[in-house]
Design a protein around this motif. Structure first.
Motif, PDB file in Angstrom:
ATOM      1  N   ASP A  26      43.043   8.593  16.205  1.00 41.02           N
ATOM      2  CA  ASP A  26      42.549   7.413  16.912  1.00 41.02           C
ATOM      3  C   ASP A  26      43.634   6.708  17.713  1.00 41.02           C
ATOM      4  N   ALA A  27      44.697   7.428  18.078  1.00 42.79           N
ATOM      5  CA  ALA A  27      45.760   6.932  18.955  1.00 42.79           C
ATOM      6  C   ALA A  27      46.489   5.736  18.352  1.00 42.79           C
ATOM      7  N   ALA A  31      51.875  15.001  19.609  1.00 37.49           N
ATOM      8  CA  ALA A  31      52.917  14.092  20.094  1.00 37.49           C
ATOM      9  C   ALA A  31      54.270  14.689  19.740  1.00 37.49           C
ATOM     10  N   CYS A  32      55.277  14.321  20.539  1.00 33.93           N
ATOM     11  CA  CYS A  32      56.620  14.859  20.279  1.00 33.93           C
ATOM     12  C   CYS A  32      57.663  13.982  20.945  1.00 33.93           C
ATOM     13  N   VAL A  61      52.717  11.670  24.283  1.00 28.17           N
ATOM     14  CA  VAL A  61      51.461  11.852  23.563  1.00 28.17           C
ATOM     15  C   VAL A  61      50.492  12.589  24.474  1.00 28.17           C
ATOM     16  N   ALA A  62      49.928  13.683  23.968  1.00 30.11           N
ATOM     17  CA  ALA A  62      48.934  14.472  24.704  1.00 30.11           C
ATOM     18  C   ALA A  62      47.568  14.246  24.080  1.00 30.11           C
ATOM     19  N   ASP A 119      44.778  14.109  29.162  1.00 28.92           N
ATOM     20  CA  ASP A 119      45.674  13.057  29.622  1.00 28.92           C
ATOM     21  C   ASP A 119      46.989  13.098  28.850  1.00 28.92           C
ATOM     22  N   VAL A 120      48.045  12.608  29.513  1.00 34.12           N
ATOM     23  CA  VAL A 120      49.376  12.557  28.920  1.00 34.12           C
ATOM     24  C   VAL A 120      49.913  11.144  29.085  1.00 34.12           C
TER      25      VAL A 120
END
Length: 893
Positions: A205-206, A266-267, A283-284, A289-290
């Motif tokens: 959920d970001a 994410a990285c 975050v992908a 979207d990025v």
């Protein structure tokens, strides 16, 4: 592409203990009859292998297996007999190895083999294992929970104990990461955390949470130091808004962001990256979207020595460039002031020194600046700038992201300094742009370049007068799509595939892509260094020519290094783990649900300037290709698991005999609904098993046929190699000749070689003698002086005509003395003759008496004179003989 030297060795194959390290426990009693082998892995990232040096940690269901690969290899290779061992599985999924030594009580089962089982408190299958930078923490992730394992020292795991090991586990966020909330997508150790103790978790959920772990404080595992809801942050307008995570788990309102901002991965870039890269979280989203979050820092963070000076130089230069430039926008000016305020907060701090394990220098620890704000602005979604001819798939689903940070710009950092900055060769060489790699469900890899560069940004303050300086940006940030290629064929696609990125240990611009069809190795070196030379302006050609050459030149290299057997794609591969150890070599390790897979490569070489693309002239003038090998390495064949599972038909019959259909089994077959149901269930069960067995047997039959053809090819290659060896050795077998042993051939060649060597040495000696006589080398100064001395002596003894002039010196010359002696001798001889004649005449007149008797010369005087004359004669004779012999020797030499 790295050249494959061999595949899985014997110490990783069945029945070696290394094979048992990767086997998944399957309890057939808890599954429906006949369906034990059809269990599938749930969709999601599968990173179930982590390593600490040569130690590997493998997630097996709800447990973790530990093994030392070096110990496993040495133990297996040192055992003389392996056929007497019998493997057995226990009911909990752990395993022991039974052999004669264990039965005799000499060793404990399962310990001497180099592996142990680690008990975990997880309630679901483990999906990911993430090792901390200092290798003292291990993050254990399930679909919704995160546990932190405090890794013990290797000596505790090597202890002679057969019981499962139970290390200390901490539950991360016991009220946050639970099954009633969103699942955990990624857990990344922050590259700037103090001693690698800061963990960043990202949920579906970001929501981004920063945890700063400390074993001395249990509350650090209960609540994060920073939690940001990216959906709220995306709609934020000022710093004073609340971007924290909602604690309500039941009252959820529909929002389009719930679908557009579903996180896939994410990285962080590597710690040694330049600029703001090391503190930027990428975050992908699943939808394609990025986003970027910069700067994202823990409360206490430890930067590398070059980070703060390089940022300070760039910020000061930016402020100076934008302050007096009227063409710069107001937003850019305020952003420069915010960055300057952030840097001023750092400059006012006094860093604390913290000891770093395995390092001689302490680390400087800073506190996260509170100005202009602790939560940065969310940058994105990024717009992908592509060619108009390219086609974009609107239904693309991203699964993973891999970011390579820009290199450290040491030129600007050391301006005016005489000393050079001590930076590693790997960090010094590279691209001055950030490379963003995206991976979709279909296995498509998209290579993007961050041309503008992501830097620290914050939202404006709530003050209305200052908020006017921040108009809504008309142009979103963008990424330049440099290249797009596929790693999976259309026939190999599956609906639940989840491809993953893995880093390479030999180069920062190389990585692996693991997907259900196999493993691909991708190298960006062919264009990275060439692009950097163009950005630095090292080429003298025109810009248009150079751009066309770069676009039409060689791009990224993607090679399939391993391919799954068709029909086994339902058993997903774990993310490839690259290792490079002196005892084991350079290899890639992965595993299915049943077997390990290892690919051993040749020793890698450092990619520096040699990684640059060579010109066609150099390629054509290169060394010839290597000779063909007798055999090519090929993957180990593992038969289908269907051949090892027991049939479910007996269990089904027992169930029928004790169920409500028991009368149907005991009576004659009659046409009824009950009989139809029994036959339908039996046909479904048998058909499923027969179908799986048919596929497994067919695959085994095809492999056997392929093995025959491969064996024939190897026989042909061996015959060719034998012919070449015979040709090189000088022996060609004939039909009429008697067979000659290899020993006799070698001895004959040695004798011929020795004889030829003896003849050559004799010829060399003869030539050396002739050359010594024929060659006339120049004389040295000493030899010339000695020759002058000999000539002078010769002239003194045997003077030439016209050279017998009197010497001006008082000492008489030798020839003068010789002439004087000869004159004296002649005079004496003449006087003696005269005296003899006179004596004879006197005797004749006086009665024949001798005249010599009348002369009265004393005998002493006569003897002295004669001795003197004889001595002078002997001396001169000896001198003349010595000179004459010396002259003869000189003339001979």
């Amino acid at each position: 592409m790295p050249k494959i030297k061999s595949f899985a060795p014997a110490w990783l194959n069945n029945p070696a203990p290394g094979h048992k390290l990767f086997e998944q426990p399957i309890d057939d009693s808890k599954l429906p009859a006949g369906l034990a082998y059809t269990k599938k892995w749930k969709p999601g990232a599968r990173r179930t292998i982590a390593h600490r040096g040569t130690e590997v940690f493998v997630a097996v269901g709800k447990h973790i297996r530990w093994g030392d690969l070096v110990h496993l290899k040495e133990t297996w290779e040192s055992k003389p007999s392996r056929t007497s061992r019998a493997q057995r599985h226990d009911a909990e999924g752990s395993f022991d190895v039974y052999d004669e030594e264990a039965a005799a009580g000499n060793t404990q089962p399962g310990v001497s083999e180099g592996y142990r089982t680690i008990k975990t408190p997880v309630a679901d299958d483990i999906r990911q294992l993430v090792m901390s930078p200092q290798q003292d923490f291990l993050a254990v992730l399930t679909s919704h929970t995160v546990h932190i394992c405090i890794l013990p020292d290797s000596s505790h795991l090597h202890a002679n104990d057969s019981t499962p090991f139970k290390p200390k586990f901490w539950t991360l966020g016991p009220t946050t990461h639970v099954t009633s909330r969103s699942g955990v997508v990624s857990a990344v150790w922050h590259p700037l955390g103090v001693n690698g103790s800061s963990l960043v978790t990202v949920t579906e959920d970001a929501v981004v949470r920063v945890w700063e772990l400390s074993t001395a404080d249990r509350w650090t595992f209960d609540s994060p130091t920073l939690a940001v809801d990216l959906k709220r942050l995306a709609d934020g307008t000022s710093l004073d808004q609340d971007f924290s995570v909602s604690t309500s788990a039941t009252n959820k309102v529909f929002s389009p962001d719930s679908f557009d901002m579903e996180v896939a991965a994410a990285c962080f870039p590597a710690r040694g990256s330049g600029g703001w890269s090391s503190m930027t979280l990428w975050v992908a989203m699943v939808g394609g979207d990025v986003y970027a979050l910069c700067p994202l820092l823990p409360q206490r963070w430890a930067p590398p020595p070059t980070l703060i000076p390089s940022l300070s130089v760039s910020i000061v230069a930016r402020v100076a460039a934008t302050e007096d430039d009227p063409e710069v926008s107001a937003e850019a000016k305020v952003l420069a002031q915010q960055q300057l305020e952030w840097m001023s907060d750092l400059d006012n701090q006094e860093p604390k020194l913290v000891e770093v394990p395995f390092s001689d220098f302490p680390a400087e620890v800073y506190t996260r600046p509170s100005r202009p704000g602790t939560i940065p602005r969310l940058q994105g979604p990024f717009h992908f700038e592509v060619n108009p001819d390219d086609e974009q798939d609107d239904e693309v689903e991203l699964k993973d992201i891999y970011v390579i940070g820009e290199k450290i710009n040491t030129a600007d950092l050391m301006v005016g300094e005489e000393d050079e900055l001590d930076v590693g060769e790997e960090d010094r060489n590279g691209l001055s742009l950030t490379v963003v790699c995206l991976l979709s469900t279909s296995g498509q890899v998209k290579i993007c370049l961050d041309i503008d560069g992501v830097e620290a940004k914050w939202l404006p303050p709530r003050n209305r007068s200052r908020a006017r300086l921040f108009p809504t940006p008309s142009k979103p940030p963008s990424l330049l799509t440099f290249q797009t290629f596929d790693t999976v064929k259309p026939a190999e696609l599956t609906t639940d595939s989840w491809p993953m990125f893995s880093e390479d240990v030999t180069s920062r611009y190389a990585f692996y892509v693991t997907h259900p069809a196999g493993i691909n190795h991708v190298s960006l070196a062919p264009w990275v260094f060439r692009l950097e030379s163009e950005l630095q302006g090292e080429s003298e050609a025109g810009a248009e020519f150079r751009v066309n050459l770069l676009v039409q030149g060689r791009g990224s290299v993607s090679d399939r290094i391993y391919t799954q057997i068709p029909g086994q794609n339902t058993s997903p591969l774990a993310a490839a783990l690259a290792m490079n150890d002196p005892d084991l070599g350079h290899f890639v390790l992965t595993a299915t649900l049943h077997d390990p897979i290892a690919l051993f490569f040749e020793t890698p070489e450092r990619e520096t300037s040699s990684a640059r693309e060579e010109s066609p002239q150099l390629i054509e003038a290169g060394e010839p290709a290597e000779p063909p090998t007798v055999w090519e390495p090929r993957p180990l064949f593992h038969p289908s698991e269907a051949l090892d599972h027991n049939s479910g038909l007996p269990a089904w019959l027992d169930h029928i005999k004790t169920g409500r259909r028991r009368p149907v089994i005991q009576q004659e077959v009659r046409l009824s609904i009950a009989t139809l149901e029994v036959f339908t269930e039996g046909h479904r069960l048998v058909s499923t098993e027969v179908f799986e067995l048919n596929n497994a047997v067919a695959e085994l039959f095809r492999k056997c046929e392929a093995l025959q053809s491969e064996l024939q090819q190897q026989i042909v290659k061996v015959a060719e190699v034998k012919t070449r060896i015979n040709t090189i050795s000088g022996y060609e077998s004939q039909d009429d000749d008697e067979p000659v042993s290899e020993d006799m051939l070698i001895k004959g060649r040695l004798r011929a070689a020795k004889q030829r060597q003896h003849e050559l040495s004799k010829r060399m000696d003869n030539l050396r003698k002739k050359l010594g006589r024929a060659t006339s080398r120049e004389l040295s100064d000493k030899e010339k002086a000695w020759m002058d001395e000999v000539r002078a002596l010769e002239h003194t003894i045997f003077p030439r005509e016209g050279e017998r002039a009197s010497s001006p010196s008082k000492a008489k010359q030798t020839w003068e003395r010789f002439e004087e002696i000869k004159a004296l001798r002649d005079a004496l001889f003449s006087q003696a003759d005269q005296l003899q004649k006179k004596g004879g005449e006197a005797i004749g007149h006086e009665g024949g008496a001798s005249p010599a008797r009348n002369i009265k010369i004393p005998a002493e005087i006569r003897k002295a004179k004669v001795a003197q004359v004889m001595g002078l004669l002997e001396r001169e004779t000896a001198l003349v003989d010595a000179v004459k012999s010396r002259l003869e020797r000189l003339s001979v030499s």
